[in-house]
Write a protein that holds these residues in place. Sequence first.
Motif, mmCIF file in Angstrom:
data_model
loop_
_atom_site.group_PDB
_atom_site.id
_atom_site.type_symbol
_atom_site.label_atom_id
_atom_site.label_comp_id
_atom_site.label_asym_id
_atom_site.label_seq_id
_atom_site.Cartn_x
_atom_site.Cartn_y
_atom_site.Cartn_z
ATOM 1 N N GLY A 51 27.102 -12.050 -41.716
ATOM 2 C CA GLY A 51 27.433 -10.695 -41.307
ATOM 3 C C GLY A 51 26.873 -10.383 -39.936
ATOM 4 N N THR A 52 26.901 -9.123 -39.602
ATOM 5 C CA THR A 52 26.378 -8.662 -38.321
ATOM 6 C C THR A 52 25.271 -7.651 -38.581
ATOM 7 O OG1 THR A 52 28.040 -6.915 -38.252
ATOM 8 C CG2 THR A 52 28.582 -8.996 -37.161
ATOM 9 N N PHE A 53 24.483 -7.389 -37.562
ATOM 10 C CA PHE A 53 23.398 -6.430 -37.695
ATOM 11 C C PHE A 53 23.917 -5.011 -37.486
ATOM 12 C CE2 PHE A 53 21.027 -10.286 -36.562
ATOM 13 C CZ PHE A 53 20.135 -10.303 -37.627
ATOM 14 N N PRO A 54 23.209 -4.032 -38.023
ATOM 15 C CA PRO A 54 23.600 -2.640 -37.775
ATOM 16 C C PRO A 54 23.630 -2.347 -36.281
ATOM 17 C CG PRO A 54 21.913 -2.775 -39.482
ATOM 18 C CD PRO A 54 22.028 -4.141 -38.886
ATOM 19 N N PRO A 55 24.488 -1.416 -35.844
ATOM 20 C CA PRO A 55 24.574 -1.104 -34.408
ATOM 21 C C PRO A 55 23.266 -0.559 -33.852
ATOM 22 C CG PRO A 55 25.802 0.485 -35.736
ATOM 23 C CD PRO A 55 25.429 -0.631 -36.648
ATOM 24 N N SER A 56 22.462 0.054 -34.698
ATOM 25 C CA SER A 56 21.136 0.514 -34.283
ATOM 26 C C SER A 56 20.142 0.154 -35.374
ATOM 27 C CB SER A 56 21.130 2.028 -34.042
ATOM 28 O OG SER A 56 21.493 2.723 -35.219
ATOM 29 N N ARG A 57 18.902 -0.014 -34.989
ATOM 30 C CA ARG A 57 17.871 -0.425 -35.941
ATOM 31 C C ARG A 57 17.658 0.661 -36.994
ATOM 32 N NH1 ARG A 57 12.577 -3.644 -34.653
ATOM 33 N NH2 ARG A 57 11.327 -3.278 -36.507
ATOM 34 N N PRO A 58 17.761 0.323 -38.282
ATOM 35 C CA PRO A 58 17.548 1.334 -39.321
ATOM 36 C C PRO A 58 16.109 1.850 -39.290
ATOM 37 C CG PRO A 58 18.612 -0.626 -40.219
ATOM 38 C CD PRO A 58 18.139 -0.976 -38.850
ATOM 39 N N PRO A 59 15.888 3.059 -39.754
ATOM 40 C CA PRO A 59 14.523 3.581 -39.809
ATOM 41 C C PRO A 59 13.751 2.987 -40.984
ATOM 42 C CG PRO A 59 16.050 5.187 -40.704
ATOM 43 C CD PRO A 59 16.885 4.054 -40.178
ATOM 44 N N PHE A 60 12.434 2.853 -40.821
ATOM 45 C CA PHE A 60 11.569 2.469 -41.930
ATOM 46 C C PHE A 60 11.357 3.690 -42.822
ATOM 47 C CE2 PHE A 60 10.472 -0.662 -38.699
ATOM 48 C CZ PHE A 60 10.359 -1.827 -39.437
ATOM 49 N N ARG A 61 11.370 3.463 -44.145
ATOM 50 C CA ARG A 61 11.220 4.584 -45.067
ATOM 51 C C ARG A 61 10.337 4.204 -46.251
ATOM 52 N NH1 ARG A 61 12.514 9.457 -42.788
ATOM 53 N NH2 ARG A 61 14.412 9.228 -41.543
ATOM 54 N N GLU A 62 9.754 5.236 -46.859
ATOM 55 C CA GLU A 62 8.951 5.005 -48.053
ATOM 56 C C GLU A 62 9.827 4.435 -49.165
ATOM 57 O OE1 GLU A 62 8.019 8.528 -50.709
ATOM 58 O OE2 GLU A 62 8.585 9.582 -48.870
ATOM 59 N N ASP A 63 9.198 3.700 -50.055
ATOM 60 C CA ASP A 63 9.899 3.101 -51.187
ATOM 61 C C ASP A 63 9.812 4.067 -52.363
ATOM 62 O OD1 ASP A 63 10.864 1.606 -53.275
ATOM 63 O OD2 ASP A 63 9.811 -0.232 -52.717
ATOM 64 N N PHE A 64 10.905 4.781 -52.627
ATOM 65 C CA PHE A 64 10.904 5.789 -53.683
ATOM 66 C C PHE A 64 10.714 5.190 -55.073
ATOM 67 C CE2 PHE A 64 13.643 8.246 -50.568
ATOM 68 C CZ PHE A 64 12.631 9.133 -50.223
ATOM 69 N N SER A 65 10.960 3.886 -55.226
ATOM 70 C CA SER A 65 10.860 3.282 -56.552
ATOM 71 C C SER A 65 9.419 3.019 -56.976
ATOM 72 C CB SER A 65 11.642 1.962 -56.591
ATOM 73 O OG SER A 65 11.000 0.967 -55.815
ATOM 74 N N LEU A 66 8.461 3.100 -56.049
ATOM 75 C CA LEU A 66 7.065 2.858 -56.410
ATOM 76 C C LEU A 66 6.577 3.901 -57.410
ATOM 77 C CD1 LEU A 66 5.023 1.875 -53.218
ATOM 78 C CD2 LEU A 66 5.457 0.492 -55.239
ATOM 79 N N PRO A 67 5.848 3.488 -58.445
ATOM 80 C CA PRO A 67 5.378 4.441 -59.451
ATOM 81 C C PRO A 67 4.036 5.083 -59.107
ATOM 82 C CG PRO A 67 4.853 2.230 -60.160
ATOM 83 C CD PRO A 67 5.581 2.088 -58.845
ATOM 84 N N PHE A 68 3.519 4.810 -57.908
ATOM 85 C CA PHE A 68 2.192 5.305 -57.550
ATOM 86 C C PHE A 68 2.287 6.622 -56.782
ATOM 87 C CE2 PHE A 68 2.043 0.600 -57.507
ATOM 88 C CZ PHE A 68 1.315 0.445 -58.677
ATOM 89 N N ALA A 69 1.254 7.442 -56.914
ATOM 90 C CA ALA A 69 1.275 8.782 -56.330
ATOM 91 C C ALA A 69 1.285 8.739 -54.804
ATOM 92 C CB ALA A 69 0.072 9.584 -56.831
ATOM 93 N N ASP A 70 0.488 7.843 -54.231
ATOM 94 C CA ASP A 70 0.353 7.794 -52.777
ATOM 95 C C ASP A 70 1.204 6.661 -52.216
ATOM 96 O OD1 ASP A 70 -1.516 9.883 -52.843
ATOM 97 O OD2 ASP A 70 -3.143 8.476 -53.262
#
Length: 679
Positions: free
Chosen positions: A444-463
């Motif tokens: 495939g090809t890369f996204p036209p712009s670099r995606p943003p880094f984001r928190e992992d919502f699937s983590l079960p921890f509070a912080d």
Amino acid sequence: MTVTPAGRLIDNVDLNVFLGTNSDEENYENSRAGFTRETDDLLLLGGRGATHGRVLSWYDGTTNLSVTKSPDELYRRLGDGYHKHLYDLDFPGVPNPWYTPDHNKATFELGDENAPWEGIGTGWFYSVLGGGRDLRPESNLEERVSVSFDNTAEAQMRGDFAVPTLFNGNFDAVVNPNGLLRNSLDNAVPGWSFHGGGTSTGKLPTDKLVDLRGVPTLEEYLTNVGNDPNSPDYQTDYALKLKKGDIITHNRFVVPDWGALRFDVHVPIPARLNDQDDYIEVFLETDTTTYTLKSEEINPDRVLQNIPPDEDVNTEWPAVDLREVHPQAVSQPFIQSQLNRIGFGTQAFETFQVNVPDEARGKSAKLRFKLQGDTEVYLDNVFFKSEHLKFGNPDLNQQEARPDPINQPNNYLIERPQYALSYSDSLKTANWVSYKSDPSFLAGTFPPSRPPFREDFSLPFADKVISNDYSNVGRNNNTVVIRGHLVPNQDRALTTQSYHTKPNDETGVLEHYEIFKDNAQTYLMTNVVPQVPEDRVWQTLEGDLNEFVSDPSNARNEVYIIAGTLGSTDQIPSRTTIPGITNNRNQFNINVPEYLWKVVLIPEEPGQGPTDITYGASAFGVLIANDRQPQGENWKNSSVSIISSVNDIEDLTGLDFFSNIPEDIQEVIENYIDTSIIP
């Protein structure tokens, strides 16, 4: 228990029980009623099919001493009556009964009038549960066959392991499924047809099995995975085609003690964005409970806004939503609410996974797939446990990672279709990330712009770590860091153009859009560690491995990589206040590792499993200081990198890698440093 043609014995087993053979074979006179070829009057077969199938009835009679038909009549003694199909008119003398105890303390001869006629002292009796394990006739085996040995007749019929996590989950353990003679006897698909299995209309017929060579939309995909459909060397590969209303159920099996359920889906024509009624449901049925299996459910209200209601997330959150990823949700963080929707599955097989409840582990269960709506689907490779952990789940100080936030918060397992990782809540980074790399992940090809880094919502921890935390400097040494990938974003470049179109927001013109589902998952903060800005040597290692896999002239283009961290030089404090978002986040620290490392396994050829690995496999480790890395140096000749054996990395980290490979071979390849294969 197994079956062999013409009564031949099996070498190197604990116990052979002779049931019968045909008249021109040795020992015919000791055959038991119903176990000679001439017994059944079947068209063209002369009894071969039913005679072999009767072995199961014989065995059932040793587990239930009162059963009389299962599914055939049992012949315990003459008094059981005359069943024409059990009698061979050419057999000399009185037909032999089915059961005569023959354990090592029995003194009965076959057919002895004084012998018990129930199935005592044979069959199931010899199992541990049957109580007669210690009474098995003595065998003189010098070398036992390991349970890890895969004795599947043909390579393409194999499952995920020598003992598959789900028998025939790839639908390939079948012989000539479209043959007229075969289907005149039985059109069942092994593993999916009995004990309450099958479709809503009864048995699962073999006509639902499709050779992928005949699916035009998969031609490029098959070529990328090394099975060119236009080549004379093409290996037959079956999948199951599901249509409107189909329900399929797998026979009973024991739910593995860990591992998500994964399966591959190909959808040539996905449902339209406003069609919420097309989806796949997955159910796990134990004796007492039916569980609806789903992936990690992400609250869409946290990430999505302004999507038309009929195009929004299906409130049922099915295992697979057969609509494509929404054009307003192709990047982070929005993609996290779309992980059960179709990405590149229109042009290839796309892996989905669902979680398995802990209370179902170790229990007998059936697995059921139900297709809602009229979107046609191809289903394949239904197994447990991530394919990225095929060669082993690295244990940390003799503890394997598990998705248990209470008891294992610092060795918490996350399985994704793109990779698997062990997360440490105290370090706030991964201990390790394991991933497979082959051309199919790079198509495939890369996204036209670099995606943003984001928190992992699937983590079960509070912080949870967020991207903004990395804008702080180290608490102790004022360390400046960047967000460093453990699974490189360039190793998950599999992208696709949407099948359906969407009006352009400005012009109103209908346009296709790009879906970067796999690539976006590398930008979750659980795949990120603090790295120094000048990580040039680390990048050369990533680049060389990527080029090795993508080289079309390289026949060994399947690589298994585990990357992780070691030690600590500083701690990055989290941000407690984020203007416009929050001002009351908890304070915690993110560990800055002293070293980064990778271990690499390159099988001799693609598609090999743990028991296929030989001394010809290549393996090595690399340890790189998480410090300023000189320009112009690469991982093979740098002052900040050490090329080592896999065992050396194990000694440093306390991890055990590739534990599914037979121990004698594992020890050799993990001690040998073989980087010559990487240019």
